[in-house]
Design an enzyme around this catalytic site. Structure first.
Site, PDB file in Angstrom:
ATOM      1  N   GLY A 437       0.917  -1.152   0.089  1.00 34.71           N
ATOM      2  CA  GLY A 437       0.019  -0.096  -0.115  1.00 34.71           C
ATOM      3  C   GLY A 437       0.778   1.077   0.058  1.00 34.71           C
ATOM      4  O   GLY A 437       1.970   1.293   0.510  1.00 34.71           O
ATOM      5  N   GLY A 439       0.181   5.279   0.912  1.00 34.97           N
ATOM      6  CA  GLY A 439      -0.676   6.388   1.440  1.00 34.97           C
ATOM      7  C   GLY A 439      -0.188   7.612   1.322  1.00 34.97           C
ATOM      8  O   GLY A 439       1.058   7.634   0.606  1.00 34.97           O
ATOM      9  N   GLY A 442       2.919   7.570   3.661  1.00 32.53           N
ATOM     10  CA  GLY A 442       3.960   6.749   3.913  1.00 32.53           C
ATOM     11  C   GLY A 442       3.600   5.399   2.976  1.00 32.53           C
ATOM     12  O   GLY A 442       2.544   5.182   2.179  1.00 32.53           O
ATOM     13  N   VAL A 444       3.779   1.141   2.496  1.00 37.54           N
ATOM     14  CA  VAL A 444       3.397  -0.023   3.667  1.00 37.54           C
ATOM     15  C   VAL A 444       4.087  -1.180   2.870  1.00 37.54           C
ATOM     16  O   VAL A 444       3.743  -1.570   1.722  1.00 37.54           O
ATOM     17  CB  VAL A 444       2.196  -0.220   3.936  1.00 37.54           C
ATOM     18  CG1 VAL A 444       2.064  -1.444   4.942  1.00 37.54           C
ATOM     19  CG2 VAL A 444       1.601   1.004   4.773  1.00 37.54           C
ATOM     20  N   LYS A 459       5.560   0.236   7.959  1.00 39.10           N
ATOM     21  CA  LYS A 459       5.284   1.523   7.199  1.00 39.10           C
ATOM     22  C   LYS A 459       6.392   2.349   7.672  1.00 39.10           C
ATOM     23  O   LYS A 459       6.884   2.815   8.451  1.00 39.10           O
ATOM     24  CB  LYS A 459       3.753   1.970   7.814  1.00 39.10           C
ATOM     25  CG  LYS A 459       3.546   3.320   7.400  1.00 39.10           C
ATOM     26  CD  LYS A 459       2.165   3.837   8.118  1.00 39.10           C
ATOM     27  CE  LYS A 459       2.084   5.423   7.639  1.00 39.10           C
ATOM     28  NZ  LYS A 459       0.906   5.706   8.341  1.00 39.10           N
ATOM     29  N   ASP A 555      -8.447  10.440   9.914  1.00 41.11           N
ATOM     30  CA  ASP A 555      -8.492  10.250   8.507  1.00 41.11           C
ATOM     31  C   ASP A 555      -9.477   8.957   8.506  1.00 41.11           C
ATOM     32  O   ASP A 555      -9.076   8.004   7.776  1.00 41.11           O
ATOM     33  CB  ASP A 555      -7.123   9.840   7.878  1.00 41.11           C
ATOM     34  CG  ASP A 555      -7.315   9.785   6.228  1.00 41.11           C
ATOM     35  OD1 ASP A 555      -8.117  10.142   5.759  1.00 41.11           O
ATOM     36  OD2 ASP A 555      -6.637   9.429   5.832  1.00 41.11           O
TER      37      ASP A 555
END
Ligand SMILES: *[C@@H]1O[C@H](CO)[C@@H](O)[C@H](O)[C@H]1NC(C)=O
Ligand SMILES: *[C@@H]1O[C@H](CO)[C@@H](O)[C@H](O)[C@H]1NC(C)=O
Ligand SMILES: *[C@@H]1O[C@H](CO)[C@@H](O)[C@H](O)[C@H]1NC(C)=O
Ligand SMILES: *[C@@H]1O[C@H](CO)[C@@H](O)[C@H](O)[C@H]1NC(C)=O
Ligand SMILES: *[C@@H]1O[C@H](CO)[C@@H](O)[C@H](O)[C@H]1NC(C)=O
Ligand SMILES: *[C@@H]1O[C@H](CO)[C@@H](O)[C@H](O)[C@H]1NC(C)=O
Ligand SMILES: *[C@@H]1O[C@H](CO)[C@@H](O)[C@H](O)[C@H]1NC(C)=O
Length: 750
Positions: A437, A439, A442, A444, A459, A555
């Site tokens: 992932g 984001g 950051g 992951v 992360k 968030d």
């Protein structure tokens, strides 16, 4: 005579030594490549070099790289005429072929107050490079806001980033300082091809302007090296005047929107035509490729014969410390001077035969080897020490000592401080294949801890600022003490690196976003949806009221709610969390969050509260009910934002029309749906104080869930989802999600 030649490896060793002894050694100085253009085409327009694939006229440029060269009257009536290249409407300032960049001018956005009319007039510029193969370089540019209490946003198709420039009269404005007072800057996200600027006019600016002689606020996405802040930018219009209303911005470009492999299939369109050129695939989200000259060559890889051999020896007297430098295609050799020969990689004069021929030579060379080894060892030890020291520095900066002390006193905790090596091993040196992932704050990686075979998500944060650095250890300590079955567990962190890394438990079944909006969503019963909603609400309520100090999530969205192997919801990503919620920390200079979920009150006031999480959670409830995404860019203007669509449907009593077909079809659901919709409406109240608390939301959902269990359909529906999540799925998961969706939620708040 035998000919002895050095190869590159042998030359490298002495070079390293030289470096270590602080003698500058430019082993691989990369000379700037000369501009190259097609024969018969203009090499310049005005003062600007025009290298191919750019060009003036159809035959001189590749598709999409055509420039116009317009004759313009010199500014300010000097009478001189000069030509300037234009790419579409953008004036081109310079072009770089080796790194695929171009510098163009873009408009500055402004918000000005006119004392004659008492009106503030915004000029909100936008730039659109969609489908052109050009995008805004995140490494070279910044979002810059200049003014007194000026709050402006850069809105792209996937991000909204705001920056607030305050004006504290107690702090003098400083030359070159853009850190919140009079000037503020924020990072540009990766892969942005389109943005609009937007001023928050309801912010305090106009009041300040009226009282003082501060008339304009500005916003620009611009080259960070070109910003040289002056206090006069705030008190006068000089920022706009000296730049003629425009600033430079650096764009990246790719040659075509296909990969190298695909491009090579049609040699008539393949752009890396020079011999000794290479094709490079795009490393970002943009599909496409670029060309470069091989190592040892320079020039323009896009034209035939464009890559020329670099004469490595020229002006590089350090290359061959012992022999003579001889240039070769793509490299160089270091043969010995005639009459010398090499022993152990070093040129020495050939000895005249004597009674003891070998001894002095062997002695000398053995001595030399010993010296070389000794110096190499000394270097190595020094490097080690330096890197150890750097690690210790980062550790201290990130509050590691405090954390360490606290850890010792609280033995029971399973929180662990990892070393850099451990995490490198766990993630295959942060291999791209391990990324699960990406984001806003950051990347992951999926990792496997050695020893206990535990799967983890690592992360790696993006940059953090000085203040955050000092607080990091403290934050870790607080987060590590959170223990709730519906919150992703933080297992540890690593503080030895420049930006800290976090280690979480790995959650295997993807995000709620994937579950709802993927094809599996249709088979998700209302009971299962309610269960997920209740568990997530419970986790948020826990953060708000039971954690000590309380924690704002900041968030909340469906892609931050993960689904584990037992189909339990797990709330994740406290990247934007604000701890403790003291007055100071609630008030962030940078605005972050995800469009479609953003609390309108937060957008107005910049003040994030617990009720902002409640609002965002309301949007998640809507997603569960409607299986629609929070923003739909392709819908008509007033239908882009899910919350707007929902609220107007509520008003007109037409909610049934936007519900997900699959739960509408389940019989006897109507009563529950009605109650959830009512709850979502309360969460989406315009004013935070009118919204329920997270605890109240969780209790309400808990009550509904109980009611549903007594319901004849509840049981069966549960079994249905069990089998769904049991089957292998393509939903690779992450603890941080990547879905950053559209901007229009914000616009509709205007
Ligand atoms: C440059 O000149 C061309 C043709 O003369 C015109 O169409 C174009 O609008 C001009 N561009 C600018 C930015 O002035
Ligand atoms: C602008 O505001 C000031 C102070 O409120 C007032 O005195 C002035 O008449 C206003 N001017 C116009 C043109 O409205
Ligand atoms: C800031 O820079 C300007 C222009 O270079 C100079 O005139 C001024 O004295 C500087 N001010 C301070 C406080 O350094
Ligand atoms: C607005 O400006 C006034 C002074 O002009 C200041 O006292 C007040 O705190 C400001 N409000 C905000 C939200 O910054
Ligand atoms: C900025 O400069 C441009 C060009 O000189 C001008 O057209 C524009 O009106 C100026 N904007 C402001 C806010 O002064
Ligand atoms: C290669 O590209 C050219 C130009 O687009 C096209 O005319 C040609 O048919 C393509 N050849 C193949 C083999 O695809
Ligand atoms: C090699 O030969 C040159 C000229 O023949 C001489 O000046 C030099 O001292 C010799 N030795 C080395 C180590 O280059």
């Amino acid at each position: 005579m035998t000919k002895f030649e050095y190869d590159h490896r042998l030359v490298l060793l002495p070079c390293h030594l030289l470096l270590c002894l602080s003698v500058i050694c430019s082993c691989s100085a990369e000379a700037p490549a000369a501009a190259g253009h097609r024969p018969g085409c203009p090499a310049k327009c005005g003062d600007v070099d025009i290298p191919f694939p750019f060009g003036i006229g159809e035959q001189c440029a590749l598709d999409g790289f055509q420039l116009g060269c317009n004759r313009s009257i010199g500014s300010r009536g000097t009478g001189s005429t000069s030509s300037k290249p234009f790419w579409g409407d953008f004036e081109v300032m310079s072009i770089s072929v080796p790194d695929g960049k171009v510098r163009v001018k873009t408009l500055i956005s402004s918000l000005c107050y006119d004392p004659a009319t008492n009106l503030t007039t915004p000029f909100e510029a936008s730039s659109d490079f969609t489908n052109s193969g050009f995008w805004i370089s995140d490494a070279d540019n910044k979002i810059v806001v200049i003014g007194c209490y000026t709050l402006a946003y850069m809105m792209s198709s996937s991000y909204v980033i705001g920056c607030l420039s305050r004006c504290d009269d107690a702090l003098p404005l400083q030359n070159g300082s853009c850190s919140g007072n009079g000037c503020c800057q924020a990072d540009v996200p990766k892969d942005i091809t389109y943005y609009e600027s937007y001023f928050n006019e309801r912010y305090n600016g106009s009041v300040t302007w009226r009282q003082q002689d501060r008339r304009c606020g500005y916003m620009a996405v611009m080259e960070k090296a070109a910003l040289d802040f002056r206090p006069s930018f705030v008190t006068s219009t000089v920022f706009n005047d000296t730049n003629n209303g425009k600033v430079p911005v650096i764009l990246n470009w790719l040659i075509a929107q296909v990969s190298c492999r695909v491009a090579r299939q049609n040699m008539s369109t393949y752009a890396c035509v020079s011999s000794n050129s290479q094709c490079l695939d795009s490393t970002g989200k943009q599909p496409g490729y670029r060309c470069r000259c091989r190592n040892g060559y320079e020039g323009n890889p896009y034209i035939t014969g464009g890559c020329q051999d670099i004469d490595d020896c020229l002006g590089n007297s350090n290359l061959c410390p012992f022999g003579v430098c001889v240039n070769t295609p793509g490299g160089y050799n270091c043969p010995c001077h005639p009459g010398n020969s090499t022993i152990n990689g070093v040129c020495v004069p050939i000895q005249k035969p004597s009674r003891f021929p070998a001894l002095p030579v062997v002695g000398a060379s053995v001595g030399l080897v010993i010296i070389v080894i000794a110096i190499a060892c000394a270097c190595l030890i020094r490097e080690r020490k330096k890197s150890q020291k750097m690690k210790e520095n980062y550790f201290r900066q990130h509050g590691g000592l405090l954390l360490f002390e606290e850890m010792k006193s609280k033995q029971a905790n399973s929180f662990k401080i990892f070393t850099k090596e451990e995490l490198q091993k766990a993630t295959d040196m942060f291999s791209a294949q391990r990324i699960v992932g990406r984001g806003g704050n950051g990347t992951v990686y999926r990792g496997l801890l050695e020893g206990n075979d535990l799967e983890v998500a690592v992360k790696r944060c993006m940059t953090i600022d000085e203040k955050q650095k000092a607080e990091f250890g403290k934050e870790m300590l607080i987060l590590s003490q959170i223990n709730h079955r519906n919150i992703v567990k933080l297992l540890g962190c690593c503080l030895e690196v420049e930006v800290p890394m976090l280690v979480y438990e790995f959650i295997p079944n993807g995000t709620l976003f994937q579950l709802i909006h993927g094809s599996h969503g249709q088979r998700l019963s209302l009971a299962a949806r309610l269960e997920i909603a209740h568990e997530s609400a419970d986790a948020l309520a826990y953060l708000h009221s039971c954690a000590s100090p309380p924690i704002l999530h900041g968030d909340v969205k469906s892609s931050n709610i993960l689904i584990d192997a037992d189909r339990k919801a797990k709330v994740s990503d406290f990247g934007t969390s604000i701890l403790g919620a003291t007055d100071e920390s609630q008030f962030a200079t940078f605005m972050q969050g995800t469009c479609g979920y953003l609390d309108p009150e937060y957008v107005q006031t910049c003040r994030m509260t617990y009720k902002s999480d409640v609002y965002s959670f309301g949007v998640v409830l809507l997603e569960l009910l409607t299986r629609k995404k929070p923003v739909n860019l392709f819908a008509a203007e007033h239908e882009k934002s899910l919350s707007v669509v929902f609220l107007s449907a509520m008003k007109e009593n037409k909610v049934a029309e936007i519900l997900d077909e699959h739960i509408k079809d389940e019989e006897d659901n109507a009563r529950f749906i009605q109650e959830i919709a009512e709850l979502a409406k309360q969460c989406l109240e315009m004013y935070g104080e009118n919204r329920p608390s997270m605890r109240e939301v969780a209790e309400k959902l808990g009550g509904l869930r109980k009611g549903m269990h007594h319901h004849p359909w509840g049981k069966e529906a549960q079994e249905d989802t069990e089998s769904l999540l049991g089957e292998p799925s393509s939903m690779a998961s992450s603890t941080v999600s990547t879905e950053k969706i559209g901007i229009t939620g914000l616009q509709s708040g205007r």
